[in-house]
Write an enzyme that holds these catalytic residues in place. Structure first.
Site, PDB file in Angstrom:
ATOM      1  N   LYS A  60       7.420   6.451   6.120  1.00  0.00           N
ATOM      2  CA  LYS A  60       6.359   6.620   5.134  1.00  0.00           C
ATOM      3  C   LYS A  60       6.569   7.837   4.225  1.00  0.00           C
ATOM      4  O   LYS A  60       7.022   8.894   4.661  1.00  0.00           O
ATOM      5  CB  LYS A  60       4.999   6.767   5.816  1.00  0.00           C
ATOM      6  CG  LYS A  60       4.505   5.537   6.545  1.00  0.00           C
ATOM      7  CD  LYS A  60       4.218   4.383   5.591  1.00  0.00           C
ATOM      8  CE  LYS A  60       3.081   4.659   4.651  1.00  0.00           C
ATOM      9  NZ  LYS A  60       1.795   4.880   5.354  1.00  0.00           N
ATOM     10  N   GLU A 115      -4.055  11.075  -4.085  1.00  0.00           N
ATOM     11  CA  GLU A 115      -5.146  10.480  -3.302  1.00  0.00           C
ATOM     12  C   GLU A 115      -6.266  11.483  -3.071  1.00  0.00           C
ATOM     13  O   GLU A 115      -7.454  11.147  -3.191  1.00  0.00           O
ATOM     14  CB  GLU A 115      -4.600   9.976  -1.961  1.00  0.00           C
ATOM     15  CG  GLU A 115      -3.763   8.718  -2.065  1.00  0.00           C
ATOM     16  CD  GLU A 115      -3.181   8.288  -0.733  1.00  0.00           C
ATOM     17  OE1 GLU A 115      -2.687   7.162  -0.669  1.00  0.00           O
ATOM     18  OE2 GLU A 115      -3.203   9.084   0.236  1.00  0.00           O
ATOM     19  N   SER A 165       4.109  10.387   7.719  1.00  0.00           N
ATOM     20  CA  SER A 165       3.234   9.845   8.740  1.00  0.00           C
ATOM     21  C   SER A 165       3.626  10.400  10.098  1.00  0.00           C
ATOM     22  O   SER A 165       4.807  10.602  10.372  1.00  0.00           O
ATOM     23  CB  SER A 165       3.323   8.318   8.757  1.00  0.00           C
ATOM     24  OG  SER A 165       2.754   7.783   9.933  1.00  0.00           O
ATOM     25  N   HIS A 216      -7.643  -5.410 -16.727  1.00  0.00           N
ATOM     26  CA  HIS A 216      -8.118  -6.015 -15.477  1.00  0.00           C
ATOM     27  C   HIS A 216      -7.066  -5.910 -14.372  1.00  0.00           C
ATOM     28  O   HIS A 216      -7.063  -6.710 -13.438  1.00  0.00           O
ATOM     29  CB  HIS A 216      -8.498  -7.490 -15.683  1.00  0.00           C
ATOM     30  CG  HIS A 216      -9.446  -7.722 -16.810  1.00  0.00           C
ATOM     31  ND1 HIS A 216     -10.804  -7.552 -16.680  1.00  0.00           N
ATOM     32  CD2 HIS A 216      -9.231  -8.093 -18.101  1.00  0.00           C
ATOM     33  CE1 HIS A 216     -11.400  -7.826 -17.836  1.00  0.00           C
ATOM     34  NE2 HIS A 216     -10.469  -8.141 -18.716  1.00  0.00           N
TER      35      HIS A 216
END
Length: 468
Positions: free
Chosen positions: A283, A290, A277, A156
């Site tokens: 970043k 992704e 970024s 979970h």
């Protein structure tokens, strides 16, 4: 020049119909397979005396020249010629004259395109198994390097029990092993020849289908001509296998994204597999996992798309079946692209072992072990579960973890606790206590690594048998 099939028609095809029904914009990807099949077919025609052997030799030479032009980018494909088969046949006739028209003797575009796709997927099945094998090797190398690295295991997405990182990575090795097994098993259904079925009912010419199968390296031929030209099960199976691979990659992607975040900090992906970024200079974004996670949906979509095309489709060939190719091609590109990136990304991944260890030390994931400890002292498990539940609540309320408690505090909840409870609570003890087949104990993980290496060797041996 008129259509190669235009004899029966009194009007030219509407331009919009030509553009809408043409498949050359995507099935040109089958050019090499189409010529490969034609070379075997024309050899059989000459050998069987269906056409003169001299003509067969001229056609074979012409096909070789057409293939060379295609590879060199010198052949312009035409929408007016509909598909890869007609484009190649027209180019062949232009190359060697009317004798090129004999190539199509004893076959139809229906069995021809099916053959092309069998040849195409046969090659890709082995390629993808090889890429899966490389990813397994990268995961195995990381597992071997992290046999003593402990991190929280989750259910979970909540910390559950400590496990070895090697054990966690081997779970993905097992998934990939099933994926390889599915592709290997499906290979025998891909490696069947439909050529010789004609449009749907066979042919009047005395062709030798088994000779063609032998020339092309197929294990056998379709038993039924209707089934041969209308079967797309092998593509559905490929798409289903690919969907499961993408599901497994997507699950791993999710963990790589989470683990590389500041909140987890368990790993760092190599700069070569991340991007930055345009506005935030600090970043470092895990774009590869992704994007693989995002592309999973398009592979699922191609599977559902083809299943829907085949739903309620009558025998034998129907133009609907032209929709079987674009999703197949895109799935191959999507899956191979992901796998080509994944192996080096995993191989160069840095594991932050200390951060993982800190996480294990600062949680209650060793609670089950002290419940088991009380069971060994004679307390029924349900009572032990309740005792430890209250003990955990005490720790939460007092901002203490189990290893922070004193023996006196433990004994407030049960007189069965003694000094060795602190040994039981150590992450190494918790991990190694699970010394069952398939468990996370170090000895079991070492054994699992050995079995995984044997499986990987078997896959390598299977792939070594293919020269095509």
């Amino acid at each position: 020049m008129s259509k190669l099939w235009g004899g029966r028609f009194t009007k030219p095809t509407n331009q919009l119909v030509e553009e809408y029904t043409a498949s050359i914009l995507f099935d040109k990807e089958l050019a090499e397979e189409d010529i490969q099949g034609s070379l075997a077919h024309v050899k059989m025609l000459g050998r069987s005396g269906i056409i003169p052997e001299a003509d067969a030799a001229v056609i074979a030479e012409g096909l070789t020249k057409v293939l060379a032009k295609i590879k060199a980018g010198e052949l312009a494909f035409s929408v007016g010629d509909e598909d890869i088969h007609m484009n190649i046949e027209k180019a062949l006739i232009a190359e060697i004259g009317p004798v090129g028209g004999k190539l199509h003797t004893g076959r139809s575009r229906n069995d021809q395109v099916a053959t092309d796709m069998h040849l195409y997927l046969r090659k890709r099945t082995v390629e993808i198994a090889g890429l899966l094998h490389k990813l397994q090797e990268a995961l195995l190398a990381q597992a071997e390097a992290n046999l003593d690295t402990i991190l929280p295991g989750y259910t979970h997405l909540q910390r559950a029990q400590p496990i070895l990182l090697a054990h966690h990575l081997l779970a993905y090795v097992s998934m990939l092993e099933r994926d390889i097994g599915r592709f290997r098993d499906s290979y025998k259904r891909v490696n069947v020849l439909p050529l010789g079925a004609g449009a749907l009912a066979g042919t009047t010419f005395p062709i030798d289908r088994h000779f063609v199968a032998e020339q092309l390296g197929f294990d056998g031929v379709y038993e039924n001509s209707l089934d041969a030209v209308s079967d797309r099960d092998f593509i559905v199976e490929f798409l289903a296998n690919s969907s499961l691979v993408m599901a497994h990659l997507s699950r791993l992607c999710e963990e790589l994204v989470l683990w590389s975040s500041t909140e987890f900090g368990f790993i760092e992906l190599d700069d070569a597999f991340c991007t930055g970024s345009s506005i935030m200079p600090q970043k470092k974004n895990p774009d590869v996992p992704e994007l693989v996670r995002g592309k999973t949906g398009r592979v699922y979509g191609h599977l559902i798309g083809l299943l829907t095309v085949l739903k309620a489709l009558p025998l034998a060939y129907n133009k609907d079946m032209q929709e079987d190719k674009e999703g197949m091609f895109d799935t191959v590109r999507t899956l191979e692209g992901a796998l080509q990136l994944f192996a080096p990304m995993i191989a160069t991944m840095k594991v932050r072992t200390e951060r993982m260890r800190q996480a294990v030390n600062r949680d209650f994931s060793n609670a089950t072990d002290i419940a088991d400890y009380l069971v060994t002292k004679g307390l029924p498990f349900r009572q032990a579960h309740e005792v430890i539940g209250r003990l955990v609540l005490y720790g939460i309320e007092h901002d203490k973890f189990l290893l922070d408690l004193t023996l006196a505090e433990f004994r407030e909840f049960s007189e069965l606790f003694d000094e060795n409870i602190f040994e039981v609570l150590q992450p190494e003890h918790v991990v190694n206590a699970r010394n069952v087949y398939g468990g996370t104990a170090r000895t079991q993980v070492e054994a699992a690594l050995g079995r995984a290496r044997q499986n990987a060797a078997a896959t390598a041996e299977w792939m070594a048998g293919f020269d095509r």
